[in-house]
Structure formats: structure tokens, C-alpha cells
Enzyme design. Structure first.
Site, mmCIF file in Angstrom:
data_model
loop_
_atom_site.group_PDB
_atom_site.id
_atom_site.type_symbol
_atom_site.label_atom_id
_atom_site.label_comp_id
_atom_site.label_asym_id
_atom_site.label_seq_id
_atom_site.Cartn_x
_atom_site.Cartn_y
_atom_site.Cartn_z
ATOM 1 C CE LYS A 118 -3.618 1.311 2.887
ATOM 2 N NZ LYS A 118 -4.212 1.050 4.196
ATOM 3 C CE LYS A 202 -14.920 -12.809 6.431
ATOM 4 N NZ LYS A 202 -13.593 -12.710 6.847
ATOM 5 C CE LYS A 205 -12.921 -4.821 14.462
ATOM 6 N NZ LYS A 205 -11.813 -3.968 14.828
#
Ligand code: TRP
Length: 429
Positions: A118, A202, A205
Site C-alpha cells: 500500500k 462478508k 468490522k
């Protein structure tokens, strides 16, 4: 034969949701009830520190997760249920494993690599914002597993790489220092589906689409009402395929109930009615546990006491094992002659500790030399574990431990030199 050991950790970084319940809590509680299985479940709060720097959140999540597992039927008498940070042997073992783990191996760990990728994509320094904690994550996890020589580790697919790394750590350590660790295996529950969340992705959190496991009834109802559906009108046939509502229902219902629900879909049940049915089905399973959960949340001292008892059980294993590992790597008492070199000491036939139970119901140990001559005799201990801990102290600290243990030993039957030689003979085994 000793039992098969299962071990798994739950990072204390959030509030348990229905996906956690279906995917891990429920199957783990069921597995812990199987005979011949020894289960270790723990709250991975050291792991939580890697992601979270809010003390109140760590504490809250620890309580919520502990209360959830207990409310879902985990029996702390039957399993070893503890908090990672109550077992100081784990960070100590982490260091031992750090020293036998290739840095290049950790460079390839998914979680670390994802952060680096990233950063690189954003043209930042590859390690920008990456802590050494994130980098070391797999080693801490390896220590969790190897500390108790777990055979099977129930985890999600995203954790398989970590279990493979733990296996490698076990092998590297054993290769250098002798057979101490069992190579663990990932246990993936093939039959457990991942639960979709409110938006159909899915339940997680990180997508903010979860239904908390112990949401109060009214909130549970509201959340279920907000599950995304298509725009088919009442009376129109609905497809079960790709319906989050249907998939969640199936995770709670029997095969017959599921088939009947599918039939209702084909018959054009209204979404509102389907949601009511889902709500009632989930609440039927959860409501009795919710009462227990709410009690535990209101009485954190009860949870704390159970975790303390669990930590004592865990340490009855970890403390003597760690003492043995310290010996193995050479962190030894300097008064021990084995510092002179293993080759010389190895020629001495090994003495050994014998543990046994007497008619008085107490647990004893004695140290005998290779010929069976008594060197040291203990007094009675209430449990074999306590006797084991005392033995571990003697093995670790040699004669120095004898003073500390004075009250638990009857007279020594040998000279200090003879005792030391006997301890050295074991240390160099
Ligand atoms: N890393 C695991 C997770 O996020 C939690 C964990 C920590 C764990 N230590 C463990 C799981 C040891 C299994 C064994 O899901």
C-alpha cells in the site's frame, strides 16, 4: 496417551458479531465438548496492541469477548480459558522464537506485505507507519501456539500462513536445541460458511456491516430490518441465491427449517415477513445466552476471576516448559558445572525426577541418581502441577532453588556437590 490439543486466540479489538459466532465461537464451543480433546482458548490482547492504541477499547473488547464466549457455553472448568497478557512466558518465548526466525520470512508475511504494498503504491516509504509490532505479529502468534504445544489451531483462511510460520519456528528451534516443540496444524472448518453482513458483503468490522451478537432485542430487530434486499414485491417469487437474509437464516436453522424457508421464498413471501422470521429464529438461539452475557458484563469481577483461574492453569504448563527451554538454549545458572561444556557433563549418567502420589492423597517428587539412589525428597503438594512447578524451579535455578523451596522439601539426602552434579547431568541431556 495425552489428549489432542486445540488452541486458538481471539484478538481483543472489537465486539463479537453474528459472523464471529457462526464462524468461530459456536464451532469452538462445540469442539471443546468432544471427549479426548484439550482446548486452549485465549484473549489475544498483546495482539490487539498492534492495531489499537486506545486503552479503554482494549479493556472493553476483552470483557465483551470473554463474556461472549462464556455466555455461548464455553466451560472454563473444562477448557483452559485465559488472557495472553496473564502469561509472561509468552513474550519470553516470543524472543526465543524471534532468534530462530529469518527476517526474510517475516518480510513475506501477508499482513506486513499488504502494508508495504500500500505504501509503495502511494509512493511512500515502504515501511511508513509500519510498526515493528506488525512485523513481529507472526512470531508472537507462534509463541502462543508453541507455548502449549498445540496440535491443531482452528483459524480462518487468512491465518494459514501464520500457522505455517509457527511450524517453521518449531522446526528451527528443534533443529538447534532438540525436540521441544510439536509442529502445529491449521484446522479449517470447511463446513462453516462465512456470514454475509447487512450489505451482503462478508460480515466484518472493517465493512461496518455487522450485527453484534448480543445486541439487545430491539436493536437486533432494527438491524435485521436493515439487511439489504432486492425490490421484489410481496407475492413475487424471491431468489435464495445471493440473498444475505437467506444465508444468515440458514446458519441458524435446521435443514428442514431452511427448506421450508426456501419454499416460502419461492411462494413470494414479503421481505418484511421474511425479516421477522429471521429475527425470531436468531433470537430463539441467542436470547438465553444474552441473559448470561448481560449478567457477566454487569459483573466484570466474575469474568476476571475466571480468567485468573485460567491463567493459573496455563502457567502450570508454561512455567515448567519455559524453564526447560531456558535450559535448552543455555540460559542457565552459573553455579551449574555444565558451563564447563556439555561434552564432559554428558558422560555422567543422568539423574531424574520421579513424581508420584502417596496414600495421603498428596503429590510428591524425588530426585534419584542414575542408579536409583535417593538424593532429594519433597514434602506433599496439593496437586501434580504444583509439584511440577517446584521441579521446574529446581531444574532452572539449581541449588539456589532449594533454599527458596525449603519449606516444601524434606531433608536433602546428598551433599550440595552431588546434587549439583545430578542437576547438571539432566541439564546436559
Ligand atoms: N491472529 C489471530 C487472528 O487475528 C488471533 C491469534 C493470536 C491467534 N494468536 C493466535 C489465533 C494463536 C490462533 C492461534 O485471528
Amino acid at each position: 496417551m495425552s489428549a489432542v490439543r486445540f488452541l486458538t486466540g481471539i484478538t481483543t479489538s472489537g465486539t463479537p458479531h453474528l459472523g464471529n459466532y457462526v464462524g468461530s465461537i459456536r464451532p469452538a464451543v462445540a469442539a471443546s465438548l468432544r471427549p479426548g480433546v484439550e482446548s486452549y482458548y485465549f484473549l489475544a490482547d498483546y495482539h490487539a496492541l498492534i492495531k489499537i492504541d486506545e486503552p479503554a477499547r482494549i479493556r472493553r473488547s476483552t470483557l465483551e469477548i470473554a463474556a461472549s464466549w462464556l455466555a455461548a457455553g464455553l466451560d472454563p472448568e473444562r477448557v483452559v480459558f485465559y488472557r495472553q497478557s496473564d502469561v509472561p512466558e509468552i513474550p519470553e518465548l516470543t524472543w526465543f522464537l524471534t532468534c530462530v526466525t529469518g527476517k526474510g520470512v517475516l518480510n513475506r508475511a501477508h499482513a506486513y506485505k499488504a502494508s508495504v504494498d500500500k505504501n509503495v503504491a502511494a509512493e511512500l516509504d515502504p515501511d511508513a507507519e509500519v510498526t515493528a509490532g506488525l512485523f513481529m505479529y507472526p512470531v508472537l502468534m507462534g509463541a502462543d501456539i508453541l507455548m502449549f504445544n498445540a496440535h491443531h489451531v482452528p483459524v480462518g483462511r487468512d491465518q494459514i500462513q501464520h500457522i505455517e510460520m509457527a511450524r517453521d519456528m518449531a522446526h528451527s528451534f528443534n533443529h538447534r536445541y532438540g525436540e521441544h516443540f510439536v509442529a502445529p496444524q491449521a484446522a479449517i472448518e470447511e463446513s462453516v460458511a462465512t456470514l454475509p453482513g447487512l450489505d451482503g458483503r462478508k460480515m466484518s468490522k472493517s465493512y461496518d456491516n455487522t450485527i453484534p451478537l448480543f445486541a439487545p432485542r430491539t436493536e437486533l430487530k432494527k438491524l435485521i430490518t436493515s439487511i439489504k434486499t432486492d425490490s421484489r414485491a410481496p407475492g413475487e417469487a424471491k431468489s435464495t441465491e445471493g440473498s444475505a437474509l437467506f444465508q444468515i437464516y440458514r446458519a441458524f436453522a435446521s435443514a428442514e427449517e431452511t427448506a421450508a424457508f426456501a419454499q416460502d421464498f419461492a411462494n413470494g413471501i414479503a421481505w418484511g415477513e421474511a425479516k421477522d422470521r429471521l429475527f425470531e429464529r436468531i433470537d430463539r438461539e441467542i436470547a438465553p445466552m444474552r441473559a448470561r452475557y448481560e449478567h457477566l458484563m454487569a459483573h466484570p469481577q466474575e469474568v476476571e476471576a475466571m480468567l485468573h483461574a485460567g491463567a493459573a492453569k496455563a502457567r502450570a504448563v508454561a512455567t515448567p516448559f519455559m524453564a526447560r527451554l531456558r535450559q535448552a538454549v543455555g540460559l542457565r545458572s552459573l553455579s551449574s558445572a555444565s558451563a564447563a561444556g556439555p561434552a564432559k557433563a554428558a558422560k555422567v549418567a543422568a539423574a531424574s525426577f520421579k513424581q508420584y502420589r502417596e496414600k495421603d492423597g498428596q503429590f510428591y517428587f524425588k530426585l534419584v541418581d542414575a542408579k536409583g539412589v535417593l538424593l532429594l525428597q519433597s514434602l506433599g503438594f496439593a496437586s501434580p502441577k504444583e509439584a511440577g512447578v517446584a521441579i521446574a524451579h529446581i531444574k532452572q535455578d539449581g541449588l539456589a532453588a532449594l533454599d527458596a523451596l525449603g519449606g516444601q522439601l524434606s531433608e536433602s539426602h546428598a551433599s550440595p556437590e552431588a546434587l549439583q552434579a545430578a542437576l547438571d547431568s539432566m541439564a546436559s541431556e
